[in-house]
Write a protein that holds these residues in place. Sequence first.
Motif, PDB file in Angstrom:
ATOM      1  N   TYR A 122      90.806 -25.572  16.313  1.00  0.00           N
ATOM      2  CA  TYR A 122      90.341 -24.634  17.013  1.00  0.00           C
ATOM      3  C   TYR A 122      90.741 -23.416  16.291  1.00  0.00           C
ATOM      4  CZ  TYR A 122      87.940 -21.591  20.107  1.00  0.00           C
ATOM      5  OH  TYR A 122      87.253 -20.398  20.764  1.00  0.00           O
TER       6      TYR A 122
ATOM      7  N   MET B   9      83.560 -25.672  18.753  1.00  0.00           N
ATOM      8  CA  MET B   9      83.590 -27.084  19.551  1.00  0.00           C
ATOM      9  C   MET B   9      82.850 -28.386  19.417  1.00  0.00           C
ATOM     10  SD  MET B   9      86.374 -25.668  21.338  1.00  0.00           S
ATOM     11  CE  MET B   9      86.639 -26.981  22.385  1.00  0.00           C
TER      12      MET B   9
ATOM     13  N   LYS C 140      90.652 -28.492  25.567  1.00  0.00           N
ATOM     14  CA  LYS C 140      91.430 -27.624  24.826  1.00  0.00           C
ATOM     15  C   LYS C 140      92.089 -26.450  26.037  1.00  0.00           C
ATOM     16  CE  LYS C 140      89.251 -23.363  23.275  1.00  0.00           C
ATOM     17  NZ  LYS C 140      89.609 -22.440  23.976  1.00  0.00           N
TER      18      LYS C 140
END
Length: 85
Positions: A36, A43, A62
């Motif tokens: 990320y 995502m 995350k």
Amino acid sequence: DRSRGLGDVYKRQAQNIVSKLLEEADTDCNKVLTLYYREHRKMEDIAQYMNYKTEQVAKNKKSSCLRRLSFELKKRLESAGIILG
């Protein structure tokens, strides 16, 4: 200037602490955060890559990883005297 030199020392210490935390993070956390933040992956792509059922699972992972890392980072920065508790 002494205070500036001290700031540089604290900055290096903080960077070392962050690097160590990332190394210590579980493999999935490390991979999700790397994909990320360093590779700027979406995502949806991360979910596919990590074999998660949905994009929401990747988002939750995350978020959970960031919470744990920020808690641990604060704790370590305090114990190193870089920030006050």
